[in-house]
Design a protein around this motif. Sequence first.
Motif, PDB file in Angstrom:
ATOM      1  N   ILE A  32       0.819  -1.220   0.000  1.00 42.44           N
ATOM      2  CA  ILE A  32       0.000   0.000   0.000  1.00 42.44           C
ATOM      3  C   ILE A  32       0.853   1.271   0.000  1.00 42.44           C
ATOM      4  N   PRO A  33       1.826   1.417   0.904  1.00 41.22           N
ATOM      5  CA  PRO A  33       2.644   2.647   0.862  1.00 41.22           C
ATOM      6  C   PRO A  33       3.457   2.781  -0.415  1.00 41.22           C
ATOM      7  N   LEU A  34       3.945   1.655  -0.961  1.00 46.48           N
ATOM      8  CA  LEU A  34       4.699   1.719  -2.214  1.00 46.48           C
ATOM      9  C   LEU A  34       3.831   2.270  -3.339  1.00 46.48           C
ATOM     10  N   ALA A  35       2.595   1.756  -3.437  1.00 45.68           N
ATOM     11  CA  ALA A  35       1.684   2.219  -4.479  1.00 45.68           C
ATOM     12  C   ALA A  35       1.312   3.682  -4.279  1.00 45.68           C
ATOM     13  N   ALA A  36       1.085   4.074  -3.028  1.00 42.70           N
ATOM     14  CA  ALA A  36       0.689   5.457  -2.740  1.00 42.70           C
ATOM     15  C   ALA A  36       1.807   6.436  -3.081  1.00 42.70           C
ATOM     16  N   VAL A  37       3.039   6.109  -2.695  1.00 44.72           N
ATOM     17  CA  VAL A  37       4.171   6.994  -2.966  1.00 44.72           C
ATOM     18  C   VAL A  37       4.434   7.093  -4.466  1.00 44.72           C
ATOM     19  N   SER A  38       4.376   5.959  -5.172  1.00 47.99           N
ATOM     20  CA  SER A  38       4.582   5.958  -6.620  1.00 47.99           C
ATOM     21  C   SER A  38       3.558   6.848  -7.312  1.00 47.99           C
ATOM     22  N   THR A  39       2.297   6.710  -6.911  1.00 44.02           N
ATOM     23  CA  THR A  39       1.225   7.516  -7.502  1.00 44.02           C
ATOM     24  C   THR A  39       1.464   9.003  -7.265  1.00 44.02           C
ATOM     25  N   PHE A  40       1.816   9.346  -6.050  1.00 43.78           N
ATOM     26  CA  PHE A  40       2.035  10.754  -5.690  1.00 43.78           C
ATOM     27  C   PHE A  40       3.198  11.363  -6.485  1.00 43.78           C
ATOM     28  N   LEU A  41       4.319  10.636  -6.566  1.00 46.17           N
ATOM     29  CA  LEU A  41       5.499  11.165  -7.237  1.00 46.17           C
ATOM     30  C   LEU A  41       5.243  11.428  -8.716  1.00 46.17           C
ATOM     31  N   VAL A  42       4.627  10.461  -9.393  1.00 42.80           N
ATOM     32  CA  VAL A  42       4.370  10.632 -10.831  1.00 42.80           C
ATOM     33  C   VAL A  42       3.331  11.728 -11.049  1.00 42.80           C
ATOM     34  N   TYR A  43       2.326  11.787 -10.188  1.00 44.90           N
ATOM     35  CA  TYR A  43       1.287  12.815 -10.327  1.00 44.90           C
ATOM     36  C   TYR A  43       1.866  14.218 -10.199  1.00 44.90           C
TER      37      TYR A  43
END
Length: 491
Positions: A196-207
Motif C-alpha cells: 500500500i505505501p509503495l503504491a501510494a508513494v509511486s502515484t504521488f510522485l508521478v502525479y
Amino acid sequence: MSAENTVSSASSSKMPPLMPTPTTTPTLSEKQRKWVLIGISLASFMTPFGAAMLNLSLPEIGADFHVSAHSLGWVSTAYLLSSVLFLVPMARLSDLAGRKKLFLIGMVLATISAILQPFSPSFWVLVLLRTLDGLSMACVFATSLPILSSIYPASRRGLVFGINISVIYIGSSLGPVIGGIVTEYFGWRYLFLLLIPLAAVSTFLVYRALSVEFIEGKGEPFDKKGALLYMITVFCVLFGLSNLPQAWAFVLLAAGLIALPIFIIYSRKQTYPIMQIGLFFTNKRFTRSNFAAFLNYAGTYAVIFLLSLYLQRVLMLPSGTAGMILLVQPLLQAIFSPFVGKLSDRVDSRYLSTFGMLLLSVGLICLSTLNADSSICLLIVFEVLLGIGFAFFASPNTSSIMSCVSKKDYSSASASLSVMRQSGMVLSMAITMCIISVFLGSTEMIQADTIPLFLDAMKMTFYIGTVFCLAGAVLSYFRGTHVRREEVCEV
C-alpha cells in the motif's frame, strides 16, 4: 508545479489524424525527471516483490481456504493472464487518453486491490482481486517505458532502463526473504500492507513530478473488434500452454494459433489498429529484439523453479537456506544492470545483448551437469554466470527496442515487449511441466527413488533452454545497426 502540457502526434501514416494537434517538446527539469524515474521504479518494484511474497505464502493460503494445490495455481495464473490480456488494449488507450492518466489509474487500482485483498472472505474472491491486480499492472507496464522514453533522450535511456530493471530484480530478491518473515510471524494477509505505501508513494510522485501529458493518438478511434480478437487469441494460447499436456489444452492452444494469423491480417488492414503489428514486418531491429526477449524468457524463466526443487527435494536443504542460495542470481542482475545500461548508451546494444545470451547459454549448460552430489559452491558459480548474463541482455535489449521506434509507437513497442516477455515465461513453465510430467508424473512424486528421473527432466529442460538462448544470441547479433536518435531505425 506548472500547468500540464499536452504532447500529441498522429499515430498512423496512412491518413491524417482526425483532430490535428500541435506537437510540443516536454519541458521537465532534471529534478522532475528523477522523481518520475523513482515513482515508476517503485511501481516496477511492486510487481515482482508482491508476486514473490505471495508465492511463498501459497501453502498457508491453501490451508486457510482449504483448497487444493492445483487450485492455488490460480493465484498466479489469474494475475498473469489478466496482465497480458489487458496489456495491448491499455497501451492503445494510453495513446488516446494519455499515458500519465493510464499510469495513475493503474496505480490507484493497485492500491485499492492491496487494501481489499487482506479482507478476502473466500479463495475465489482473492483470485478475482488478483485479476484486478493484473489489470492495474497492465496499465503500468503499458505506460512505464513509453513515459521514460519520452522524458529522457535516447543517449541516456540505457542507464535509465538499467536502473528500472535493477529495481525489478531487487524486488525479486527481497520478496522471498521479507515474504517469508511476514508470513511466518504475522500471516499472509499482512503481506499486502507492505504494498500500500509503495503504491501510494509511486502515484504521488508521478502525479506531482510529471507535469506533461503524452497523447499520441488524440481523436483517433479505439479498435474494439481488434481488442476482442487480441484478447481471445492471447487467452487461448497462454491458457492452453499453461495447462499442457491436458488434451483440452491442446485444442485451446490450436484455436489460439489459428486465431493469431487472423488477428495479424485484421490489424494490418486497419488504419488505427489496436496494436501496430506492421512494426514486426517493417522494422527488422524491433522484430528481432522482441523475439530475442521471448527466447530469453522461454529459455530461462523456469530456472528458479527447477533449482528450488533441486535444492529442497534433491539436496534436502531447508527452504530458508535454499532461498538465500537462489538470491545470488537476481542480486547480481540488480548490481550489474545499471552499469550495463549505461554502457549500452556508448556501445552498440547488439554486442552486449548477444554476449548476455551467450553467457546464459553457458550457464544453462553448466546447470545441466548438476547431480545429487554437486557442490553448493559450484551451483553459486553457475548462478553468477546467469545473473551477469541476464544483466547484459535485459537493459540493452529494452533500450534497443524503445530507441528504434518513433514516439507515436512507444506504447505499442512497450506492450509488444511485455507480451513477448510474459509469453516466454508461460512457454518456459509449460515446457518444464510437460517434461516433468513425462519423466515422473508430477513434482509431488520427487522421492528418493525418483530423484534420478527428476535430474534427467531438469537436464532436458536446461538443454532446451540452451537452444532457445543460442537462437536468441543469433537474433541479437543480426538485429541491425544501433540508432541513438529520436527516429525509427533503418529497416
